[in-house]
Design a protein around this motif. Sequence first.
Motif, mmCIF file in Angstrom:
data_model
loop_
_atom_site.group_PDB
_atom_site.id
_atom_site.type_symbol
_atom_site.label_atom_id
_atom_site.label_comp_id
_atom_site.label_asym_id
_atom_site.label_seq_id
_atom_site.Cartn_x
_atom_site.Cartn_y
_atom_site.Cartn_z
ATOM 1 N N ARG A 7 0.869 -1.168 0.000
ATOM 2 C CA ARG A 7 0.000 0.000 0.000
ATOM 3 C C ARG A 7 0.907 1.219 0.000
ATOM 4 N N VAL A 8 0.536 2.225 -0.739
ATOM 5 C CA VAL A 8 1.314 3.466 -0.736
ATOM 6 C C VAL A 8 0.381 4.601 -0.305
ATOM 7 N N ASP A 9 0.806 5.316 0.713
ATOM 8 C CA ASP A 9 0.025 6.465 1.203
ATOM 9 C C ASP A 9 0.794 7.744 0.894
ATOM 10 N N VAL A 27 10.373 9.171 -10.633
ATOM 11 C CA VAL A 27 11.317 8.303 -9.916
ATOM 12 C C VAL A 27 10.835 6.862 -9.776
ATOM 13 N N CYS A 28 9.540 6.646 -9.711
ATOM 14 C CA CYS A 28 9.073 5.279 -9.443
ATOM 15 C C CYS A 28 9.363 4.388 -10.660
ATOM 16 N N PRO A 29 10.176 3.326 -10.472
ATOM 17 C CA PRO A 29 10.558 2.490 -11.623
ATOM 18 C C PRO A 29 9.422 1.615 -12.151
ATOM 19 N N VAL A 30 8.355 1.486 -11.375
ATOM 20 C CA VAL A 30 7.288 0.581 -11.821
ATOM 21 C C VAL A 30 5.941 1.306 -11.971
ATOM 22 N N ASN A 31 6.023 2.612 -12.166
ATOM 23 C CA ASN A 31 4.832 3.422 -12.511
ATOM 24 C C ASN A 31 3.690 3.325 -11.500
ATOM 25 N N ILE A 32 4.032 3.438 -10.244
ATOM 26 C CA ILE A 32 2.968 3.425 -9.228
ATOM 27 C C ILE A 32 2.369 4.825 -9.058
ATOM 28 N N PHE A 33 3.134 5.846 -9.421
ATOM 29 C CA PHE A 33 2.617 7.216 -9.383
ATOM 30 C C PHE A 33 2.346 7.696 -10.805
ATOM 31 N N ALA A 34 1.255 8.427 -10.928
ATOM 32 C CA ALA A 34 0.954 9.049 -12.220
ATOM 33 C C ALA A 34 0.495 10.472 -11.946
ATOM 34 N N GLU A 50 3.675 -4.303 -7.841
ATOM 35 C CA GLU A 50 4.966 -4.349 -8.543
ATOM 36 C C GLU A 50 6.047 -3.585 -7.762
ATOM 37 N N CYS A 51 5.658 -2.893 -6.716
ATOM 38 C CA CYS A 51 6.605 -2.056 -5.957
ATOM 39 C C CYS A 51 7.864 -2.854 -5.600
ATOM 40 N N VAL A 52 9.028 -2.290 -5.900
ATOM 41 C CA VAL A 52 10.284 -2.992 -5.625
ATOM 42 C C VAL A 52 10.923 -2.514 -4.323
ATOM 43 N N LEU A 53 10.175 -1.720 -3.570
ATOM 44 C CA LEU A 53 10.605 -1.268 -2.245
ATOM 45 C C LEU A 53 11.921 -0.485 -2.305
ATOM 46 N N CYS A 54 12.092 0.285 -3.362
ATOM 47 C CA CYS A 54 13.347 1.019 -3.539
ATOM 48 C C CYS A 54 13.392 2.303 -2.713
ATOM 49 N N GLU A 55 12.252 2.768 -2.231
ATOM 50 C CA GLU A 55 12.131 3.967 -1.391
ATOM 51 C C GLU A 55 12.440 5.275 -2.112
ATOM 52 N N LEU A 56 12.533 5.236 -3.412
ATOM 53 C CA LEU A 56 12.831 6.487 -4.139
ATOM 54 C C LEU A 56 11.707 7.507 -3.931
ATOM 55 N N CYS A 57 10.490 7.032 -3.854
ATOM 56 C CA CYS A 57 9.354 7.945 -3.645
ATOM 57 C C CYS A 57 9.424 8.557 -2.242
ATOM 58 N N VAL A 58 9.797 7.712 -1.290
ATOM 59 C CA VAL A 58 9.891 8.177 0.095
ATOM 60 C C VAL A 58 10.943 9.283 0.194
ATOM 61 N N ARG A 67 4.473 7.168 2.328
ATOM 62 C CA ARG A 67 4.762 5.974 3.140
ATOM 63 C C ARG A 67 4.469 4.747 2.288
ATOM 64 N N VAL A 68 5.365 3.789 2.327
ATOM 65 C CA VAL A 68 5.122 2.532 1.613
ATOM 66 C C VAL A 68 4.934 1.448 2.671
ATOM 67 N N VAL A 69 3.808 0.766 2.603
ATOM 68 C CA VAL A 69 3.479 -0.233 3.631
ATOM 69 C C VAL A 69 3.535 -1.631 3.022
#
Lengths: 79, 400
Positions: A7-9, A27-34, A50-58, A67-69
């Motif tokens: 989950r991404v908040d 920054v998100c490598p898997v297009n979770i943000f648009a 698909e989130c790879v937990l890279c924390e680039l968004c954070v 926050r990535v949960v």
Amino acid sequence: MPAMFIRVDMTREVAGDRELANKLAEVCPVNIFAQAPDGSATIVEENLDECVLCELCVQAAPPGGVRVVKLYDGTVLER
Amino acid sequence: MRFYEFECKLLLAKQGVPLPHGGTANNPEQARQLAAELRGPVVLKSQVLSGGRMKAGGVKFADTPEEAANAAAEILELPIRDQLPVCVSVEAKAAVAKEYYLGVTYDALAKKPVMIFSDMGGIDIEQVAEEHPGHVAKQHFSTLIPYTDFRAKELLASLGITGGELTALTGVATKLVRLFQQYDMTLAEINPLGKLEDGSFVVLDCHLDMEDEARERHQAVLDELGIKPDETRQGRPPTEFEIRGAQVDAVDHRGVAGRVVEFDGNLGLVIGAGGGSLTIFDAVQKYGGKPANYCEIGGNPSVNKAMELTKLILSKPGVDKIAVIMNVVSNTRADIVARGVIKGVVESGHDPAQKISIFRIPGSWEADAFKILGKYGVEYCDRSVSMSEAARRAVEKTGT
Ligand code: SF4
């Protein structure tokens, strides 16, 4: 099907900031943000797992902005 | 990818290897004309990608143009292993005094190409090696150092070949190696290589396999042969399941998850990592398991790809459970595969704890993978359990 693992908040402030929205989409490598037509940031639900937990968004957002949960163990990636 | 015999001969002709006179015909009339031009007995061969042409009736002899036309008509209508021929070859029947075998392939254990020669051609080289080992000679060679006439002579002379025969065979052997290297072949085989009554040599039958991944490098020659990019060129046409697997793999560029080969067992396999797929497949069979498919995953496929592959395998009639096994991974994330597989099982309407017999992908991000699997009650193991043992456990749970 809703996301099962991630989950991404993001705060209203982050979502409404055009510049930040653009940055998150970039920054998100898997297009979770648009970026919506009005420039705000949106979450692409079907890509969440698909989130790879890279924390680039954070890191791209101000502290507490994104926050990535990990739904499978409750861990929260934030700063 | 395989080549039809007539294509193999075109490639051999480019190297200057001696071939019988003849050509290909798409209908009986063309076969009649070719036979008339050859002015003598001819041999007609079905151009299919599978073996076993002789036994299936795909090779016939004709003494007259009329007989050739009739033989061509029969061959062109005859499916061999579900494949109709693309054409029929019509070649002058050679007066063969003796048959030899020459082949080049890779020796996976030695990690080098190997040249194989036998003075007993015309039968399977494996059979000759088993029944008449003294009639087979092998020689590894380097891909970096040019293969010389001297090396070929060493090999040929080891089976007692001398004189003019040695000189002629040397030429064919070095040209075959050149073709093998130039076109990234995984197998280049002339069997039989006929020695004619006048002492000259001619290729009677041949087989070439090109490395699939090298197709793009050889686009020019493939274009020249008229081979289209979408021709899979396997020994049989792909099944619907295999076509859908390729579509899963083509969904996005991330990793590989969809190269499948269909079998009719009850244990679906989501397996991979280098030679891991082969090891795991063999282990499943060793323990009496019946694989529903072979597959290769690796290179960190997306969750979506792993999910679609899982759904595809579970959609196959007769699949009771799946086993997810890979070697220790570094460039594939165990947690990403775990997510994909569990999603695939859930989306297919099943309980992951029941459907996944075992999950053994140790390595990158395994701690997260184990948490995911634990949450869904899936049996998993780390690298302390071998791939073979994981396969055994999967077979035990699934039943034989
Ligand atoms: S952690 Fe990485 S992959 Fe996940 S949402 Fe953030 S940027 Fe995208």
